[in-house]
Design a protein around this motif. Structure first.
Motif, mmCIF file in Angstrom:
data_model
loop_
_atom_site.group_PDB
_atom_site.id
_atom_site.type_symbol
_atom_site.label_atom_id
_atom_site.label_comp_id
_atom_site.label_asym_id
_atom_site.label_seq_id
_atom_site.Cartn_x
_atom_site.Cartn_y
_atom_site.Cartn_z
ATOM 1 N N UNK A 40 0.814 -1.221 0.000
ATOM 2 C CA UNK A 40 0.000 0.000 0.000
ATOM 3 C C UNK A 40 0.848 1.271 0.000
ATOM 4 N N UNK A 41 1.936 1.375 0.801
ATOM 5 C CA UNK A 41 2.792 2.563 0.678
ATOM 6 C C UNK A 41 3.448 2.665 -0.701
ATOM 7 N N UNK A 42 3.813 1.501 -1.273
ATOM 8 C CA UNK A 42 4.446 1.516 -2.601
ATOM 9 C C UNK A 42 3.487 2.061 -3.650
ATOM 10 N N UNK A 43 2.213 1.719 -3.549
ATOM 11 C CA UNK A 43 1.231 2.237 -4.504
ATOM 12 C C UNK A 43 1.086 3.748 -4.391
ATOM 13 N N UNK A 44 1.129 4.268 -3.169
ATOM 14 C CA UNK A 44 1.018 5.712 -2.974
ATOM 15 C C UNK A 44 2.272 6.418 -3.491
ATOM 16 N N UNK A 45 3.450 5.855 -3.190
ATOM 17 C CA UNK A 45 4.698 6.449 -3.672
ATOM 18 C C UNK A 45 4.783 6.398 -5.192
ATOM 19 N N UNK A 58 2.582 7.207 -7.227
ATOM 20 C CA UNK A 58 1.988 8.419 -7.788
ATOM 21 C C UNK A 58 2.995 9.564 -7.859
ATOM 22 N N UNK A 59 4.095 9.442 -7.099
ATOM 23 C CA UNK A 59 5.127 10.476 -7.104
ATOM 24 C C UNK A 59 6.180 10.219 -8.176
ATOM 25 N N UNK A 60 6.093 9.048 -8.817
ATOM 26 C CA UNK A 60 7.069 8.693 -9.842
ATOM 27 C C UNK A 60 7.661 7.325 -9.600
ATOM 28 N N UNK A 61 8.017 6.637 -10.659
ATOM 29 C CA UNK A 61 8.569 5.299 -10.520
ATOM 30 C C UNK A 61 7.479 4.250 -10.457
ATOM 31 N N UNK A 62 7.825 3.007 -10.749
ATOM 32 C CA UNK A 62 6.860 1.931 -10.730
ATOM 33 C C UNK A 62 6.587 1.436 -9.322
ATOM 34 N N UNK A 63 5.435 0.815 -9.140
ATOM 35 C CA UNK A 63 5.072 0.290 -7.819
ATOM 36 C C UNK A 63 6.076 -0.730 -7.329
ATOM 37 N N UNK A 64 6.462 -1.650 -8.209
ATOM 38 C CA UNK A 64 7.389 -2.706 -7.789
ATOM 39 C C UNK A 64 8.772 -2.141 -7.488
ATOM 40 N N UNK A 115 -11.263 2.632 1.560
ATOM 41 C CA UNK A 115 -11.334 4.087 1.544
ATOM 42 C C UNK A 115 -10.626 4.767 2.703
ATOM 43 N N UNK A 116 -10.112 4.017 3.671
ATOM 44 C CA UNK A 116 -9.494 4.646 4.834
ATOM 45 C C UNK A 116 -8.360 5.607 4.455
ATOM 46 N N UNK A 117 -7.401 5.206 3.577
ATOM 47 C CA UNK A 117 -6.367 6.171 3.187
ATOM 48 C C UNK A 117 -6.949 7.400 2.500
#
Length: 489
Positions: free
Chosen positions: A144-149, A151-157, A312-314
């Motif tokens: 979940x943090x990786x998915x949010x990050x 959005x700032x650039x770079x792939x999730x993995x 929806x919590x985040x």
């Protein structure tokens, strides 16, 4: 807002009054703590008391008192009662005794404590159960943090890989190098966010549902197609970290190895849990306004933004912090939904390393010994993560199993403490009552939950009652044998 205010005062009084009583029941003294007697510069290190408190708070909190309170607020203001009574009489007692017993047993981890008081078989079960739970914690707090990050650039993995690298470093290094330096800052940000939101609530004094007028499942009334779970037992599984959480039993020993004086146990262990309860209470109130306030400005936004409430919590955190706290809120929200779960994940792996090392009796000073344990742990986590990514509902599935396992772990811990209190001729009802209650909660949830047996309610609830009766009978039989044994000796 009256329910919120009364609940807030109750938590503070709970710390001052019941916390003092619990401290007297245990009886801390001036004996050397493991941080002094077993100092190794790695895991056993005396840290300043304020720093130990902040690390303990962040370790047990993460996003738990935020996300859990947001989801629990859908049940209505009855969530206030569980946060207050659960925190004062169950969660804080659970965390305090776990930390103090660890100190009295040379910094022992939770499986060792359970084995000492509940037997070798329980120790083996708890070893496997606890390590699997900690791996689940580390795994769910990666993606979940990786998915949010992302959005700032770079792939999730790519971000997943970065977080795993951080996990390895933080798990391997001495506790004062990263955790001791960075965690207090993150803990302060969570407290500041909660404090700012509480100030906003007091300034605007929104119209919120009160306990005495809305003592029912408000979620089922407003969203019957999405929120059908009954208050009992679902509420007590949903709100865990803000009331009682078995995961805390794996974290308290980490700080028990860093406390220099037993008498600091109450402010550190009991106090950190009360503080977490306050944070949960604030977010439950914010969420109550968000969904049921008059007017309820956020409900439509969330309903349109997400497919289901569980995801929806985040979004609630981001929307509330951005709207109420401006730029500072956006930064705090990012710390809350990114940094907090990551820090919970790395302490989960650190705790798993120490538990396995304790079982293997493997000295952790040589770095190669830490690698021997960490490599299999992270391999299991990566395998679980791959499964989570490949399955559309993988995150929710793992999270639901974690929620039940988390509370089941608290049951084992509470029974362990109860046995300790009986054997030391102390008021054992302090943990017996919470142990019986949580045993019934977990048993009923296991019978009725869709993720477990999913029996009809007409069958599941009576079976939950039978579980309570069996637990009482088991304890009475054991207590009589224990009393006779003591008398004969």
């Amino acid at each position: 807002m009256i329910s919120f205010l009364v609940s807030l005062v109750a938590l503070v009084l709970g710390y001052l009054l019941y916390g003092r009583f619990v401290e007297r029941v245990f009886g801390p003294d001036s004996r050397p703590t493991p941080a002094l007697a077993k100092a190794d510069g790695l895991d056993y290190i005396v840290l300043p008391n304020w720093k130990v408190f902040m690390i303990q708070f962040l370790n047990i909190a993460g996003t738990g008192p935020i996300f859990g309170a947001i989801m629990g607020a859908k049940f209505g203001p009855v969530a206030y009662l569980w946060i207050v009574f659960g925190c004062i009489f169950a969660g804080a007692v659970h965390d305090y005794f776990c930390g103090m017993l660890s100190m009295r047993h040379d910094g022992a981890g939770l499986p060792e404590l359970c084995g000492h008081y509940l037997g070798k078989t329980t120790r083996s079960v708890m070893l496997v159960f606890t390590v699997l739970l900690l791996i689940m914690v580390g795994t769910v707090f990666v993606y979940s943090p990786a998915e949010i990050l992302h959005t700032m650039g770079g792939g999730t993995m790519m971000w997943v890989a970065v977080i795993f690298v951080y996990y390895i470093i933080a798990t391997m290094l001495p506790i004062d190098k990263i955790i001791g330096k960075v965690y207090p800052l993150f803990a302060f940000s969570l407290l500041f966010m909660a404090g700012a939101l509480m100030v906003w609530l007091f300034i605007h004094w929104p119209s919120l549902p009160e306990v005495w007028t809305n003592f029912y499942n408000m979620g089922a009334a407003t969203e019957p197609d999405k929120w059908k779970d009954a208050i009992f037992p679902a509420l007590f599984i949903t709100i865990a970290c803000g009331a009682i959480s078995g995961f805390h039993g794996t974290q308290s020993p980490l700080m028990a190895r860093c406390v220099g004086n037993e008498r600091m146990g109450r402010p550190i262990f009991y106090g950190a849990m009360i503080t977490e309860g306050v944070v949960a209470l604030i977010w439950a109130s914010v969420s109550s306004w968000f969904f049921y306030g008059d007017p309820a400005p956020g409900y439509t936004l969330i309903a349109n933004a997400t497919a289901g409430f569980h995801s929806s919590a985040p979004a609630v955190v981001n929307l509330v912090c951005n709207e109420w706290l401006g730029v500072a809120g956006a930064v705090l929200a990012m710390l809350g939904v990114v940094a907090a779960p990551i820090t919970s994940g790395d302490t989960a792996f650190r705790s798993a390393r120490l538990i396995v090392a304790e079982w293997l009796k493997l000295n952790q000073r040589p770095i190669i010994n830490r690698f021997y344990i960490c490599i299999p742990l992270f391999a299991c986590s990566i395998a679980m993560l791959v499964w989570q990514v490949e399955n559309p509902d993988g995150f929710n599935t793992i999270w639901q199993y974690f929620g039940f396992s988390n509370q089941a772990l608290s049951v084992f811990t509470l029974w362990t403490i109860t046995v300790y209190l009986v054997r030391h001729n102390k008021p054992y009802w302090v943990t017996l009552i919470p142990a019986l209650f949580m045993t019934t909660v977990c048993a009923t949830f296991f019978f009725v939950s869709k993720q477990a047996l999913h029996l009809p309610e007409s069958v599941a609830y009576p079976l939950g009652g039978v579980s309570l009766v069996v637990a009482i009978i088991w304890f009475c039989i054991w207590y009589r044998k224990e009393t006779n044994k003591t008398t004969n000796q």
